[in-house]
Structure formats: C-alpha cells, structure tokens
Design a protein around this motif. Structure first.
Motif, mmCIF file in Angstrom:
data_model
loop_
_atom_site.group_PDB
_atom_site.id
_atom_site.type_symbol
_atom_site.label_atom_id
_atom_site.label_comp_id
_atom_site.label_asym_id
_atom_site.label_seq_id
_atom_site.Cartn_x
_atom_site.Cartn_y
_atom_site.Cartn_z
ATOM 1 N N ALA A 43 0.837 -1.207 0.000
ATOM 2 C CA ALA A 43 0.000 0.000 0.000
ATOM 3 C C ALA A 43 0.870 1.254 0.000
ATOM 4 C CB ALA A 43 -0.912 0.002 1.222
ATOM 5 N N ALA A 44 0.306 2.341 -0.506
ATOM 6 C CA ALA A 44 0.987 3.634 -0.516
ATOM 7 C C ALA A 44 0.077 4.683 0.111
ATOM 8 C CB ALA A 44 1.345 4.043 -1.939
ATOM 9 N N PRO A 45 0.649 5.704 0.736
ATOM 10 C CA PRO A 45 -0.171 6.745 1.357
ATOM 11 C C PRO A 45 -0.948 7.562 0.329
ATOM 12 C CG PRO A 45 2.103 6.821 2.143
ATOM 13 C CD PRO A 45 2.078 5.917 0.949
ATOM 14 N N ARG A 46 -2.002 8.208 0.809
ATOM 15 C CA ARG A 46 -2.727 9.150 -0.038
ATOM 16 C C ARG A 46 -1.814 10.316 -0.397
ATOM 17 N NH1 ARG A 46 -8.816 10.079 2.162
ATOM 18 N NH2 ARG A 46 -8.585 11.711 0.579
ATOM 19 N N GLU A 47 -2.144 10.977 -1.489
ATOM 20 C CA GLU A 47 -1.319 12.075 -1.982
ATOM 21 C C GLU A 47 -2.051 13.411 -1.945
ATOM 22 O OE1 GLU A 47 0.157 10.914 -5.814
ATOM 23 O OE2 GLU A 47 1.393 9.289 -4.992
ATOM 24 N N ASP A 48 -3.183 13.457 -1.235
ATOM 25 C CA ASP A 48 -3.977 14.688 -1.223
ATOM 26 C C ASP A 48 -4.220 15.217 0.186
ATOM 27 O OD1 ASP A 48 -5.609 12.672 -0.322
ATOM 28 O OD2 ASP A 48 -7.325 13.184 -1.582
ATOM 29 N N ALA A 49 -3.374 14.811 1.133
ATOM 30 C CA ALA A 49 -3.568 15.239 2.516
ATOM 31 C C ALA A 49 -2.877 16.572 2.777
ATOM 32 C CB ALA A 49 -3.023 14.177 3.472
ATOM 33 N N ASP A 50 -3.292 17.214 3.847
ATOM 34 C CA ASP A 50 -2.608 18.438 4.283
ATOM 35 C C ASP A 50 -1.334 18.101 5.057
ATOM 36 O OD1 ASP A 50 -4.615 20.555 3.474
ATOM 37 O OD2 ASP A 50 -5.883 19.275 4.720
ATOM 38 N N TYR A 51 -1.406 17.023 5.840
ATOM 39 C CA TYR A 51 -0.245 16.534 6.587
ATOM 40 C C TYR A 51 -0.108 15.037 6.338
ATOM 41 C CZ TYR A 51 -0.449 20.932 9.202
ATOM 42 O OH TYR A 51 -0.467 22.255 9.559
ATOM 43 N N ALA A 52 1.122 14.587 6.147
ATOM 44 C CA ALA A 52 1.398 13.159 5.989
ATOM 45 C C ALA A 52 2.432 12.763 7.032
ATOM 46 C CB ALA A 52 1.919 12.854 4.588
ATOM 47 N N ILE A 53 2.065 11.829 7.897
ATOM 48 C CA ILE A 53 2.911 11.452 9.033
ATOM 49 C C ILE A 53 3.543 10.088 8.762
ATOM 50 C CG2 ILE A 53 2.950 10.936 11.496
ATOM 51 C CD1 ILE A 53 0.510 12.755 11.794
ATOM 52 N N LEU A 54 4.851 10.023 8.898
ATOM 53 C CA LEU A 54 5.606 8.777 8.818
ATOM 54 C C LEU A 54 6.236 8.518 10.188
ATOM 55 C CD1 LEU A 54 5.826 7.207 6.067
ATOM 56 C CD2 LEU A 54 5.362 9.648 5.764
ATOM 57 N N THR A 55 6.222 7.256 10.606
ATOM 58 C CA THR A 55 6.645 6.960 11.975
ATOM 59 C C THR A 55 7.833 6.012 12.068
ATOM 60 O OG1 THR A 55 5.089 5.105 12.192
ATOM 61 C CG2 THR A 55 4.282 7.296 12.809
ATOM 62 N N ALA A 66 7.586 2.799 -3.359
ATOM 63 C CA ALA A 66 6.285 2.839 -4.029
ATOM 64 C C ALA A 66 6.135 4.056 -4.939
ATOM 65 C CB ALA A 66 5.160 2.825 -2.992
ATOM 66 N N GLY A 67 7.124 4.949 -4.917
ATOM 67 C CA GLY A 67 7.053 6.148 -5.736
ATOM 68 C C GLY A 67 6.068 7.180 -5.221
ATOM 69 N N TRP A 68 5.836 7.184 -3.925
ATOM 70 C CA TRP A 68 4.862 8.104 -3.325
ATOM 71 C C TRP A 68 5.271 9.554 -3.519
ATOM 72 C CZ3 TRP A 68 5.509 10.694 1.748
ATOM 73 C CH2 TRP A 68 4.349 11.382 2.144
ATOM 74 N N TYR A 140 -9.408 15.182 9.974
ATOM 75 C CA TYR A 140 -9.958 14.041 9.253
ATOM 76 C C TYR A 140 -8.787 13.094 8.993
ATOM 77 C CZ TYR A 140 -13.761 17.344 8.497
ATOM 78 O OH TYR A 140 -14.766 18.268 8.677
ATOM 79 N N VAL A 141 -8.748 11.995 9.674
ATOM 80 C CA VAL A 141 -7.571 11.124 9.671
ATOM 81 C C VAL A 141 -7.800 9.905 8.783
ATOM 82 C CG1 VAL A 141 -6.002 9.748 11.089
ATOM 83 C CG2 VAL A 141 -6.975 11.876 12.007
ATOM 84 N N HIS A 142 -6.825 9.628 7.922
ATOM 85 C CA HIS A 142 -6.816 8.406 7.124
ATOM 86 C C HIS A 142 -5.521 7.661 7.436
ATOM 87 C CE1 HIS A 142 -5.988 5.874 3.561
ATOM 88 N NE2 HIS A 142 -7.300 5.693 3.580
#
Length: 247
Positions: A43-55, A66-68, A140-142
């Motif tokens: 799976a790859a993260p969404r590309e339309d978020a305001d914030y993207a969190i990696l842990t 994945a070329g995100w 709004y969390v995904h």
C-alpha cells in the motif's frame, strides 16, 4: 570474567547488525535475537492530505519504493531518525515534534489540524494514541498500513539464555518486542523462567509505552532514555549494566 551479555531484538535488516556493532564497540557482547520481521503490504499513502505522518525508517523506505508523491502535504516525521531516512529518500520534512512519540505528534499538530486531512502511514501495530488524538483535535484522519510486523521463525534464543541466567542486560525497542519475546519464551517452555532471569538483568525500554508493557508482565525496567532512540537505549543499558567501563 565473562563479557557483559546484552540481548538485542532489532529487525534483521541492517538495524540488527548496527546494534551488534554498537554493543561490541562498548565492550559488551550482543545476544542477537530479532523479534520483528517486516512484511510490506504494497500500500501507498494518499497524496492529497494536508499533513502526511511517517513513523519509522522502514516506512520512509517503503513509500519511496512505491514512488509516493506527497503532493501538497506537509511531511511529518515522528523523530530525527525517520526524518533523516525521509531526507535520504528525497522528501522534505516539514515538522519533527519535540517529543519523539505518538503523544508528541499529537501535541505538535493539535493546534494546526482542525478541519484538515491527515494521512498516517505506518505499521499494523501503530498506537491509537496518534489517530485518536488527531481526530479529537478536529482532523480528518486516514491511516495506511505500509507493513505488518511479525515474529520471525526461530526467535527466542535470548529467552533461553535469560532463563539460564546468562543475560546481563536487555533492550526492548517497542511493546511488540516485549510481546514477541514472551511468546518465543512460551514456545520454548521457559516463559516464567525467562521473566525471572530478567529480574537479575538491567532491562531497558525505548519509551514509556514499552516500559508499561514490560512491567505489566512483571519485567522490571531500569532504563528509559531521554529520547526514544535505539542507539541511546543501547548505550544507556550497557552503561547501567557495567558502569565501571566508563569511569
């Protein structure tokens, strides 16, 4: 006098080798017993978020593979190690919290996220503290599960060594490493003996959640580093177990 023996549970993907080298450089002997293996989901993260969190560093590597493209997202790393890994993959990190934990992320982002879209990309064992806290703050969390963490086959030599009283120190780097250590001990029929054996060792936990997990099973924890950093944890555990080496 035998060398100080330190049980270390890092995944066998380069992190274990680095941990063993560090322990060796400190004059101790590593008991290398990987308690986590990574199974990517694809799976790859969404590309339309305001914030993207990696842990995690693993997550940073997987999203790059994945070329995100984060698009308009502000990329957020849980700590400097993850931030460095993201930077190495060509991502610009916009925020690293002062406290390197799920709680620290919620505190750092809480005032910024009301009404925004937040993408959380991590393992299948991520703490609900992060997602619940951001939702409570009005985001709004995904969540995207990038990889699963499983116990490797053959793990548990450290449990047998602990049961025999042959572990001087142990460094748990997540709650899951505690769970898997005890599962491996149970598989080998030495669960209670391993817990008892650790009572005579210096036990370290990478952060308070990991300490709480260990202590809930009756494993006393003496060392929690100031930052949730594996290298700091290993250094602190060795120093506590063999302070004369540093005098």
């Amino acid at each position: 006098m035998r060398d100080l023996s330190v049980a270390v549970f890092r995944p066998d993907d380069g992190r274990l080798e680095s941990a063993v080298e560090l322990i060796d450089s400190l004059g101790a002997r590593a008991i290398a017993d990987p308690m986590l293996a990574v199974e990517p989901t694809g799976a790859a993260p969404r590309e339309d978020a305001d914030y993207a969190i990696l842990t995690s560093k693993t997550g940073a590597e997987l999203v790059a593979d994945a070329g995100w493209d984060p698009g308009p997202s502000t990329v957020v790393a849980i700590g400097p190690s993850t931030g460095d890994a993201l930077g190495d993959e060509g991502y610009e990190v916009g925020l690293v919290p002062g406290e390197y934990s799920s709680t620290g992320l919620v505190e750092a982002l809480g005032g910024r996220v009301p009404g925004t879209r937040v993408e959380v990309a991590r393992s299948d064992h991520g703490s609900p503290v992060l997602t619940d806290g951001l939702e409570a703050a009005g985001a709004y969390v995904h969540e995207t599960v990038l990889y699963r963490l499983v116990r490797p086959e053959g793990s548990g030599i450290s449990a047998e060594r602990a049961a025999a009283g042959d572990v001087d120190a142990a460094a748990f780097t997540s709650s899951l490493t505690v769970d898997h250590f005890l599962e491996a001990a149970a598989d080998r029929g030495v669960r209670e003996e391993a817990i008892e054996g650790l009572s005579g060792a210096v036990v370290g936990a990478i952060g308070e959640p990991t300490r709480e997990t260990a202590e809930s099973y009756g494993i006393g924890v003496e060392v929690v580093p100031e930052d949730a950093d594996a290298e700091q944890l290993l250094c602190a555990v060795v120093e506590r177990a063999a302070p004369t080496r540093y005098e």
